[in-house]
Design a protein around this motif. Structure first.
Motif, PDB file in Angstrom:
ATOM      1  N   MET A   1      -4.539   4.040   5.194  1.00 22.44           N
ATOM      2  CA  MET A   1      -3.766   4.176   4.030  1.00 22.44           C
ATOM      3  C   MET A   1      -4.510   3.807   2.714  1.00 22.44           C
ATOM      4  SD  MET A   1      -0.654   4.678   4.395  1.00 22.44           S
ATOM      5  CE  MET A   1       0.443   3.573   3.324  1.00 22.44           C
TER       6      MET A   1
ATOM      7  N   GLN B   1      -3.022  18.154   0.220  1.00 23.12           N
ATOM      8  CA  GLN B   1      -4.525  18.537   0.967  1.00 23.12           C
ATOM      9  C   GLN B   1      -4.976  17.521   2.059  1.00 23.12           C
ATOM     10  OE1 GLN B   1      -7.633  16.592  -2.069  1.00 23.12           O
ATOM     11  NE2 GLN B   1      -5.566  16.446  -3.021  1.00 23.12           N
ATOM     12  N   TYR B   2      -4.274  16.476   2.310  1.00 17.78           N
ATOM     13  CA  TYR B   2      -4.472  15.540   3.501  1.00 17.78           C
ATOM     14  C   TYR B   2      -3.619  16.053   4.703  1.00 17.78           C
ATOM     15  CZ  TYR B   2      -6.310  12.923  -0.588  1.00 17.78           C
ATOM     16  OH  TYR B   2      -6.977  12.703  -1.425  1.00 17.78           O
ATOM     17  N   GLY B   3      -2.614  17.043   4.531  1.00 17.75           N
ATOM     18  CA  GLY B   3      -1.740  17.262   5.590  1.00 17.75           C
ATOM     19  C   GLY B   3      -0.802  16.369   6.092  1.00 17.75           C
ATOM     20  N   ILE B   4      -0.296  15.405   5.004  1.00 19.23           N
ATOM     21  CA  ILE B   4       0.475  14.280   5.256  1.00 19.23           C
ATOM     22  C   ILE B   4       1.732  14.393   4.231  1.00 19.23           C
ATOM     23  CG2 ILE B   4      -1.303  12.927   6.367  1.00 19.23           C
ATOM     24  CD1 ILE B   4      -1.409  11.481   3.701  1.00 19.23           C
TER      25      ILE B   4
ATOM     26  N   ASP C   1       8.057   3.824  11.449  1.00 17.34           N
ATOM     27  CA  ASP C   1       7.495   5.271  10.928  1.00 17.34           C
ATOM     28  C   ASP C   1       7.692   6.284  12.268  1.00 17.34           C
ATOM     29  OD1 ASP C   1       5.103   3.176   9.232  1.00 17.34           O
ATOM     30  OD2 ASP C   1       6.744   4.518   8.189  1.00 17.34           O
TER      31      ASP C   1
ATOM     32  N   PHE D   1       3.990   5.823  -5.220  1.00 19.03           N
ATOM     33  CA  PHE D   1       3.748   5.759  -6.930  1.00 19.03           C
ATOM     34  C   PHE D   1       2.687   6.735  -7.337  1.00 19.03           C
ATOM     35  CE2 PHE D   1       4.473   4.026 -11.059  1.00 19.03           C
ATOM     36  CZ  PHE D   1       3.131   3.851 -11.600  1.00 19.03           C
ATOM     37  N   TYR D   2       1.572   6.567  -6.892  1.00 27.15           N
ATOM     38  CA  TYR D   2       0.419   7.559  -7.176  1.00 27.15           C
ATOM     39  C   TYR D   2       0.793   8.811  -6.999  1.00 27.15           C
ATOM     40  CZ  TYR D   2      -2.683   3.268  -8.187  1.00 27.15           C
ATOM     41  OH  TYR D   2      -3.090   2.495  -8.423  1.00 27.15           O
TER      42      TYR D   2
ATOM     43  N   LEU E   1       1.069   4.082  -2.626  1.00 24.74           N
ATOM     44  CA  LEU E   1       0.639   5.710  -2.522  1.00 24.74           C
ATOM     45  C   LEU E   1       1.875   6.380  -2.950  1.00 24.74           C
ATOM     46  CD1 LEU E   1      -0.755   6.964   0.731  1.00 24.74           C
ATOM     47  CD2 LEU E   1       1.078   7.991  -0.384  1.00 24.74           C
TER      48      LEU E   1
ATOM     49  N   PRO F   1      -0.480  15.778  -4.412  1.00 21.62           N
ATOM     50  CA  PRO F   1      -1.878  15.262  -3.620  1.00 21.62           C
ATOM     51  C   PRO F   1      -2.076  15.036  -2.350  1.00 21.62           C
ATOM     52  CG  PRO F   1      -0.923  13.620  -4.871  1.00 21.62           C
ATOM     53  CD  PRO F   1       0.183  14.482  -5.029  1.00 21.62           C
ATOM     54  N   LEU F   2      -0.808  14.950  -1.767  1.00 18.04           N
ATOM     55  CA  LEU F   2      -0.767  14.789  -0.187  1.00 18.04           C
ATOM     56  C   LEU F   2      -1.179  15.891   0.507  1.00 18.04           C
ATOM     57  CD1 LEU F   2       1.642  11.848   0.458  1.00 18.04           C
ATOM     58  CD2 LEU F   2      -0.804  11.678  -0.287  1.00 18.04           C
TER      59      LEU F   2
ATOM     60  N   LEU G   1       0.700  -1.137  -0.101  1.00 25.54           N
ATOM     61  CA  LEU G   1      -0.275  -0.180  -0.113  1.00 25.54           C
ATOM     62  C   LEU G   1       0.888   1.118   0.065  1.00 25.54           C
ATOM     63  CD1 LEU G   1      -2.873  -0.074   2.419  1.00 25.54           C
ATOM     64  CD2 LEU G   1      -3.116   0.182   0.007  1.00 25.54           C
ATOM     65  N   ARG G   2       1.809   1.161   0.924  1.00 24.22           N
ATOM     66  CA  ARG G   2       2.628   2.575   0.973  1.00 24.22           C
ATOM     67  C   ARG G   2       3.596   2.551  -0.444  1.00 24.22           C
ATOM     68  NH1 ARG G   2       5.737   3.512   5.736  1.00 24.22           N
ATOM     69  NH2 ARG G   2       5.800   1.283   6.336  1.00 24.22           N
TER      70      ARG G   2
ATOM     71  N   ARG H   1       7.447   8.680   6.032  1.00 27.52           N
ATOM     72  CA  ARG H   1       6.922   7.330   5.429  1.00 27.52           C
ATOM     73  C   ARG H   1       6.318   7.357   3.924  1.00 27.52           C
ATOM     74  NH1 ARG H   1       0.868   5.771   7.587  1.00 27.52           N
ATOM     75  NH2 ARG H   1       0.318   8.139   8.125  1.00 27.52           N
ATOM     76  N   PHE H   2       6.167   8.668   3.408  1.00 23.54           N
ATOM     77  CA  PHE H   2       5.669   8.691   2.105  1.00 23.54           C
ATOM     78  C   PHE H   2       6.863   9.303   1.169  1.00 23.54           C
ATOM     79  CE2 PHE H   2       1.935   7.177   3.788  1.00 23.54           C
ATOM     80  CZ  PHE H   2       1.165   7.959   4.297  1.00 23.54           C
TER      81      PHE H   2
ATOM     82  N   GLN I   1      -7.867  10.234  -8.544  1.00 22.75           N
ATOM     83  CA  GLN I   1      -7.204  11.522  -9.181  1.00 22.75           C
ATOM     84  C   GLN I   1      -6.477  11.218 -10.233  1.00 22.75           C
ATOM     85  OE1 GLN I   1      -5.415  14.213  -6.390  1.00 22.75           O
ATOM     86  NE2 GLN I   1      -6.665  13.615  -4.909  1.00 22.75           N
ATOM     87  N   LEU I   2      -5.659  10.230 -10.027  1.00 22.45           N
ATOM     88  CA  LEU I   2      -4.655   9.992 -11.344  1.00 22.45           C
ATOM     89  C   LEU I   2      -5.561   9.319 -12.502  1.00 22.45           C
ATOM     90  CD1 LEU I   2      -1.659   9.572 -12.362  1.00 22.45           C
ATOM     91  CD2 LEU I   2      -1.842   7.077 -11.511  1.00 22.45           C
TER      92      LEU I   2
ATOM     93  N   LYS J   1       1.132  19.145  -8.909  1.00 18.76           N
ATOM     94  CA  LYS J   1       0.780  19.271  -7.487  1.00 18.76           C
ATOM     95  C   LYS J   1       0.931  18.218  -6.774  1.00 18.76           C
ATOM     96  CE  LYS J   1      -2.791  22.652  -7.026  1.00 18.76           C
ATOM     97  NZ  LYS J   1      -4.114  22.855  -6.617  1.00 18.76           N
TER      98      LYS J   1
ATOM     99  N   VAL K   1      -5.063   5.928  -0.781  1.00 17.93           N
ATOM    100  CA  VAL K   1      -4.632   5.326  -1.852  1.00 17.93           C
ATOM    101  C   VAL K   1      -5.636   5.224  -2.854  1.00 17.93           C
ATOM    102  CG1 VAL K   1      -3.745   3.130  -3.050  1.00 17.93           C
ATOM    103  CG2 VAL K   1      -2.482   3.857  -1.095  1.00 17.93           C
TER     104      VAL K   1
ATOM    105  N   ILE L   1       0.699  11.614 -10.078  1.00 16.18           N
ATOM    106  CA  ILE L   1       0.034  12.866 -10.249  1.00 16.18           C
ATOM    107  C   ILE L   1       0.792  14.198 -10.099  1.00 16.18           C
ATOM    108  CG2 ILE L   1      -1.673  14.147  -8.782  1.00 16.18           C
ATOM    109  CD1 ILE L   1      -2.927  11.321  -7.798  1.00 16.18           C
TER     110      ILE L   1
END
Lengths: 117, 271
Positions: free
Chosen positions: B125, A101-104, B19, A85-86, A83, A98-99, A79-80, A109-110, B135-136, A96, B129, A90
């Motif tokens: 998560m 807007q979520y404040g992360i 983390d 990759f996307y 994330l 995309p993270l 999953l990580r 870790r990202f 969005q993509l 921009k 995702v 994007i």
């Protein structure tokens, strides 16, 4: 060979005796490899002990394939990676992050390239 | 309940980056039948390591194996008006599950832990995702619709996300997969429509964080232990997360028992 009810919940594979409500065991699905062994059989093994395989026999090749696909995507690490990759795609496409807007967006870790794949 | 402990311990201690990590004091939980004997609350200092949705704790920072594990699914993390300052609690929706009361050594440390733990769940998560996937898709389509000429750069990266089997779009349905039939939704999540949306994607709303089911204010003294929260149809928590409380209580006890036995053998002079 024992018949078990098997449930995939987030990154854990729980297994139950078929008539019981509580699991008899669980496998954490991180740092593992899912392999097709035979037509109906897949195995799960872990990086630090690759010769030890947990084997599961399915009712059909189709079911086997379904489980393999699901289990390959079941880890938190998968999953990580998705994330990251996307996010990267994007960002390349729109300019921009995309993270944000979520404040992360600042979370370690990202970040690309800071983790072992 | 069996667990692949060796693999779990390996995951906890291997060099994949954590983390979050640090010392916390963990409140010792006593069984209910001891409650009427007024034991003073005590805390144990442990080294905590957060990896993904798993919070491990070790007796010492250098310990080779964790003594406990908390699976951060179906839980809320909230500030806690314990007698201690900088205390926070991890509480589970499953009424039978024990809570974890942890104490940081300062305001900043407490805030960092609460933030890290609140966003640690697999469910969170997955939510993010899925949103990024959408969005993509939308960004790809808007570029394709708005630009007649072929895209400038090699699109191997973009193509790859659609055909790479490792990155198939996540399905919409909850991911409880049981023998014989899956509850995965069939078909991808590609939205219809050929409209060319606003290029900067300003119309996309961020997904909500998983709802906090309890207010930040803690229970007042004497209030009853809360049972299950009232059913929330939009909750991302599946009932299967009750499995995890079994895992917590099993893992914690098993390790404690093994340690005691080992210590007794040591005293008796066994190798």
């Amino acid at each position: 060979v024992k018949k078990r009810l098997v449930k995939l919940v987030v990154n854990f594979l729980f297994y139950f005796r078929t008539d019981e409500a509580e699991p008899i065991g669980a496998l954490l699905l991180e740092h593992c490899r899912i392999t097709k062994e035979e037509e109906n059989v897949f195995s799960i093994s872990f990086v630090e002990e690759p010769e030890r395989k947990y084997c599961f026999e399915c009712d059909s090749e189709e079911q086997c394939q379904e489980w393999i696909e699901a289990l390959k995507r079941a880890s938190y690490e998968f999953l990580r990676r998705s994330l990251i990759f996307y996010r990267n795609e994007i960002q390349k496409m729109t300019g921009k992050d995309p993270l944000e807007q979520y404040g992360i967006s600042e979370e370690a870790r990202f970040q690309l390239g800071t983790r072992k794949q | 309940m069996k667990l692949n402990e060796r693999s779990v311990a390996h995951y906890a201690t291997c060099d994949s980056p954590a983390d979050h990590a640090g010392f916390l004091r963990k409140r010792v939980e006593r069984h209910h039948h001891h409650a009427h004997h007024h034991h003073a609350t005590s805390y144990q200092r442990r080294w905590f390591v957060l990896k993904g949705n798993l919070l491990f704790y070790f007796e010492e920072r250098e310990s080779r194996e964790p003594v406990g594990l908390v699976v951060l699914e179906g839980c809320t993390v909230e500030l806690c008006e314990a007698a201690e300052e900088f205390a926070f609690a991890i509480r589970f929706d499953d009424a039978g599950a024990r809570a974890y009361v942890l104490v940081a050594d300062g305001q900043a440390a407490m805030e960092a832990w609460v933030k890290a733990l609140s966003r640690a769940s697999f469910d969170y998560m997955r939510l993010v995702v899925r949103e990024l996937e959408k969005q993509l898709e939308e960004a790809s389509k808007s570029l394709a619709a708005c630009h007649k000429s072929p895209r400038r750069s090699s699109s191997s990266g973009r193509k790859r996300h659609l055909s790479n089997p490792a990155l198939l779009p996540l399905q919409e349905k909850p991911t409880v997969l049981e023998n014989g039939y899956s509850t995965w939704g069939s078909g991808g999540g590609v939205p219809g429509g050929a409209a060319c949306p606003d290029r900067d994607g300003g119309h996309v709303k961020p997904p909500p964080l998983p709802p906090r089911r309890r207010s930040a204010a803690s229970s007042a003294a004497g209030s009853p232990v809360p049972g299950l929260s009232p059913a929330m149809p939009e909750s991302p928590v599946s009932p299967e997360t009750a499995c995890f409380s079994k895992l917590h209580s099993w893992y914690g006890q098993e390790i404690a028992v093994l340690r005691r036995e080992w210590q007794e053998r040591q005293k008796r002079g066994h190798p």
